[in-house]
Design a protein around this motif. Structure first.
Motif, short mmCIF file in Angstrom:
data_model
loop_
_atom_site.label_atom_id
_atom_site.label_comp_id
_atom_site.label_asym_id
_atom_site.label_seq_id
_atom_site.Cartn_x
_atom_site.Cartn_y
_atom_site.Cartn_z
N ALA A 183 6.73 -37.79 75.93
CA ALA A 183 5.95 -37.08 75.31
C ALA A 183 5.39 -35.29 75.71
O ALA A 183 5.00 -35.74 74.35
CB ALA A 183 4.34 -37.63 75.85
N ASP A 184 6.21 -34.79 75.82
CA ASP A 184 6.49 -33.27 76.02
C ASP A 184 7.59 -32.76 75.03
O ASP A 184 7.50 -31.78 74.35
CB ASP A 184 7.08 -33.09 77.08
CG ASP A 184 5.62 -33.05 77.91
OD1 ASP A 184 5.72 -33.38 79.09
OD2 ASP A 184 4.64 -32.94 77.75
N ILE A 185 8.35 -34.05 73.95
CA ILE A 185 9.32 -33.45 73.55
C ILE A 185 9.13 -32.68 72.14
O ILE A 185 9.44 -32.45 71.74
CB ILE A 185 9.89 -35.34 73.01
CG1 ILE A 185 10.72 -35.63 73.28
CG2 ILE A 185 11.17 -34.37 71.08
CD1 ILE A 185 11.27 -36.71 73.60
N ALA A 186 7.90 -33.16 71.48
CA ALA A 186 6.90 -32.23 70.64
C ALA A 186 7.10 -30.80 70.61
O ALA A 186 6.94 -29.85 70.42
CB ALA A 186 5.87 -33.36 69.96
N ALA A 187 6.07 -31.05 72.08
CA ALA A 187 6.15 -29.42 72.73
C ALA A 187 7.50 -28.67 73.51
O ALA A 187 7.82 -26.89 72.84
CB ALA A 187 5.14 -29.39 73.68
N ALA A 188 7.92 -29.69 73.45
CA ALA A 188 9.82 -28.90 73.84
C ALA A 188 10.50 -28.66 72.43
O ALA A 188 11.11 -27.50 72.66
CB ALA A 188 10.59 -30.17 74.42
N LYS A 189 10.73 -28.99 71.35
CA LYS A 189 10.86 -28.80 70.10
C LYS A 189 10.06 -27.41 69.53
O LYS A 189 10.19 -26.65 69.16
CB LYS A 189 10.40 -29.64 68.92
CG LYS A 189 10.95 -30.81 69.18
CD LYS A 189 11.23 -31.79 68.19
CE LYS A 189 12.70 -33.39 68.38
NZ LYS A 189 12.38 -33.73 67.60
N LYS A 190 9.25 -27.70 69.63
CA LYS A 190 8.07 -26.22 69.44
C LYS A 190 8.66 -25.15 69.89
O LYS A 190 8.80 -23.91 69.57
CB LYS A 190 6.56 -26.82 69.31
CG LYS A 190 5.94 -27.31 68.48
CD LYS A 190 4.59 -27.12 68.05
CE LYS A 190 3.77 -27.94 67.85
NZ LYS A 190 2.61 -28.39 67.72
N SER A 191 9.04 -25.04 71.31
CA SER A 191 9.53 -24.23 72.02
C SER A 191 11.23 -23.64 71.54
O SER A 191 10.93 -22.12 71.94
CB SER A 191 9.46 -24.48 73.60
OG SER A 191 7.81 -24.77 74.11
N VAL A 192 11.59 -24.32 71.59
CA VAL A 192 13.19 -24.34 71.01
C VAL A 192 12.81 -23.42 69.70
O VAL A 192 13.64 -22.07 69.61
CB VAL A 192 14.14 -25.80 70.53
CG1 VAL A 192 14.85 -25.18 70.53
CG2 VAL A 192 14.13 -26.50 72.57
#
Lengths: 227, 513
Positions: free
Chosen positions: B480-489
């Motif tokens: 579920a953390d994909i969205a946050a990881a994308k924002k970090s990238v």
């Protein structure tokens, strides 16, 4: 009739050395060195006693110099300290009043922003004197030289621009005085690496505990994205 | 220059592979190496070196200094051309590509930017190469499907337009004969090569030149190589910085705000960054000087009073702005042939070199202000003006207490931006009786800052890689953390783009085609 001051030979020598300094004065350490050059029988404490007597007799005075650090400067009682020693009119007791200087900056900047043309030092001097912000004790000491010093500091700040012509120097306010532009290099300050306290230990090979892959200082950058 | 070396290695490694990066590092450490030296230093086989060198030369990252390269000499020495390596960071920037799309080329926009990107990636390509690549993409890319019937014609026109605008230039082919290896010294001395050089002769003088401003309808020889004119690409990036600087410096008033960036942009976009006053008026107002001054409009009917007043006011405002920029105190922002006399045919040229230098100085000053404080800027500017000075002079001129000046100066010294030299007055070198002279070596300061910028950039690139790897893992797991990881990238990527602009500002060399 005031009683005549009687000085011992040693005291006369000290007074002579100090008076030689003129309006620039002589530091205590320099006086001691000079005394030791002339006579080997002087110590620091004996010099202190001599200086105390001369001060009490109002033959010398102590002046705080602008950059004398812990040394006070001694000079003849009737001498006026030079500007190099005490600084310009913006210094009081050898100390620069920063708040006062910033207040002057604001007054000048406000005047220049309303003026539609370049202004001379004389105009700015008149503005400062009419503003009533100059204390009575320094009002007479503020001249073109002091204003030039003030304007130079503002120029170094990037707030005013100066045009030098045969008739003199002309000042105007820089259009981008707030300095919003020119931030292309500021991105270096936004990354944690520039001011990192452990920069020297950072290794990309992940052999150390400090590495970009796991750096916690990057978390601030990432946290901003996830807010 | 440890971090700058590592950054260059990383840039080349990401785009052309680890072996190419080894060659780059070898050339950095041993400038002026020949193929034998490179083979020895990198441990790579000769044929690998040859292939990689050809690729690096395609991208202009390596140059050689023998002007008579058509005669094969035993030892041709190669040098790394650092700006063309560093600029690979900048050529991936969206704003450079967007600059092309901003131009009014209708359906050519999509093809032109795609052609430009391809040439950028490959280094040098012919029309035939590009057409082949585009045909491969036809089935997969939606914007090409609608153009498939006209692809060849549009590709030709894209090349012609890019060439006219100066974004691509004809390039000479790389001589593969440069990389012959010699078995013994005897063979190398004074012998002309007997093997025919496999080189396509390109006699540029015989090719028809396209007239300025006209779309070429001449068919471009599909075997002619083109490469990206890197100075044009860099000019795009400098354009925004310079136009906003000129607007800030000179024309912040509301009556000038819209006009000044357009003025600078109009001149900078003109071929040779030079335009006549007539051309400038036409570009800004759609009318020539005569038409602005005339009482009759372009259709032949009489102008209204309001229109006449507006035209005269526009012309007067423009003349005032140009005169101000010609007579500016620090340097002439606009240069003309005849001083400040402005006629319709007066050629106006932007003084790009001094403007860019000023922009860099301004960025530096702002950097010092933001990083070290307002007082530090005064100290920095004073020492830069005076070349060498001592603490008391700095305190007097900057209207700061000596302690404050000393603290700021030492902060700048710690980061290599300022130098201090102690001159002892007495033989015992007592600190209390020594003179301390502060100075700024601008080249050294720039180098230090470049090194720090390279360090930051390198760390950001490493972190991007690490975040991307994490994102891939999360994607595989279906977390579920994909969205946050994308924002970090995206955040780290944005930071690296901003730092690449800082690197671009700090680079003092001019790129080479």
């Amino acid at each position: 009739m005031a009683p005549k001051i009687v000085l011992l030979p040693e005291e006369k020598m000290v007074l002579e050395i100090i008076l030689q300094g003129g309006s620039n004065g002589k530091r205590k350490t320099e006086t001691l060195r000079e005394m030791r050059r002339r006579t080997k029988e002087v110590t620091k404490s004996s010099l202190e006693n001599v200086l105390d007597k001369l001060k009490n007799e109002k033959l010398i005075k102590e002046v705080t110099a602008q950059t004398a650090r812990n040394d006070k400067v001694l000079m003849g009682f009737d001498f006026k300290p030079s500007k190099e020693l005490t600084g310009s009119a913006w210094y009081s007791d050898g100390v620069l009043d920063l708040d006062f200087v910033h207040q002057l900056f604001d007054i000048v900047a406000e005047y220049l922003s309303s003026a539609s043309r370049y202004c001379t030092e004389k105009t700015i001097l008149d503005v400062l004197q009419q503003s009533g912000v100059l204390p009575a004790d320094i009002r007479d000491n503020v001249g073109d030289e002091e204003v030039a010093q003030l304007m130079n500091a503002m120029r170094l700040d990037g707030v005013v621009t100066v045009k030098e012509q045969d008739e003199g120097r002309f000042y105007s306010l820089v259009v981008d005085a707030q300095q919003h532009g020119g931030r292309e290099l500021a991105s270096l300050l936004e990354t944690p690496c520039y001011h990192c306290p452990v920069r020297m230990r950072c290794s990309m090979l992940q052999v150390e505990d400090v590495c970009p892959q796991r750096c916690e200082y990057f978390n601030g950058l990432l946290a901003g994205a996830n807010r | 220059m440890l971090y700058t070396t590592r950054l260059l290695e990383r840039i080349v490694s990401d785009r052309l592979g680890k072996s190419a990066a080894d060659i780059i590092v070898s050339l950095l450490n041993n400038p002026g190496s020949n193929t034998e030296d490179l083979s020895r230093n990198t441990g790579l086989a000769y044929n690998v070196i040859r292939q990689l060198m050809l690729r690096l030369m395609q991208h202009g990252m390596i140059v050689f200094d023998d002007p008579r390269y058509i005669v094969v000499t035993p030892n041709i020495y190669f040098h790394l051309f650092v700006p063309n390596v560093m600029n690979r960071l900048n050529s991936d920037r969206d704003d450079a590509i967007n600059e092309l799309e901003r131009m009014r080329w209708s359906e050519l926009n999509r093809i032109s930017s795609r052609v430009f990107q391809m040439i950028l990636d490959k280094g040098r390509m012919t029309v035939a190469d590009v057409l082949e690549e585009l045909r491969k993409l036809e089935g997969t890319v939606p914007d090409l499907e609608s153009l498939s019937m006209d692809l060849e014609r549009l590709t030709q026109q894209a090349f012609a337009n890019l060439s006219t605008k100066g974004f691509i230039v004809r390039a000479e082919t790389v001589d593969k004969g440069l990389f012959r290896i010699y078995k013994s010294k005897k063979e190398t001395l004074g012998r002309k090569s007997t093997a025919p050089t496999k080189r396509v002769a390109v006699n540029l003088a015989e090719m028809d030149e396209t007239e300025e401003g006209e779309t070429s309808t001449t068919r471009i020889d599909p075997t002619v190589l083109f490469t990206v004119a890197t100075d044009s690409l860099m000019r795009c990036m400098k354009l925004d910085i310079i136009t906003s600087m000129v607007a800030d410096l000179f024309f912040a008033g509301p009556q000038y705000r819209d006009l000044s960036p357009s003025l600078v942009r109009a001149i900078l976009e003109a071929p040779g960054q030079s335009l006549t006053l007539d051309g400038l008026c036409d570009s800004l107002f759609g009318k020539t000087v005569m038409e602005l001054q005339s009482t009759v409009d372009t259709t032949g009917s009489r102008k209204s009073e309001a229109e006449k007043t507006k035209d005269m006011s526009d012309l007067q405002k423009l003349r005032q702005m140009i005169k101000f920029m010609i007579n500016w105190a620090d340097f002439s922002v606009i240069q003309t042939e005849h001083g400040s006399a402005l006629h319709e045919g007066t050629q106006l040229t932007i003084n790009m070199a001094d403007l860019w230098e000023h922009a860099r100085g301004r960025a530096f000053d702002q950097f010092i202000r933001l990083g070290y404080g307002r007082e530090a800027v005064r100290v920095w500017r004073f020492v830069r003006e005076k070349k060498q000075t001592e603490l008391k002079q700095m305190a007097d001129a900057c209207l700061l207490p000596a302690k404050e000046v000393s603290a700021r100066a030492h902060a700048l010294m710690n980061d290599g931006l300022m130098k201090m030299q102690s001159v002892p007055r007495t033989t015992d070198h007592a600190p209390g009786r020594s003179l301390y002279i502060y100075s700024i070596d601008e080249e050294l300061a720039l180098e230090c800052l470049l090194e720090r910028a390279a360090e930051s950039m390198l760390h950001l690139l490493v972190r991007v890689e690490s975040e991307m790897a994490r994102l891939r893992e999360l994607t595989v797991e279906g977390s579920a953390d994909i969205a946050a990881a994308k924002k970090s990238v995206a955040a780290i990527h944005r930071a690296s783009t901003r730092v690449s602009l800082a690197l671009f500002m700090l680079d003092v060399t001019e790129p080479k085609v």
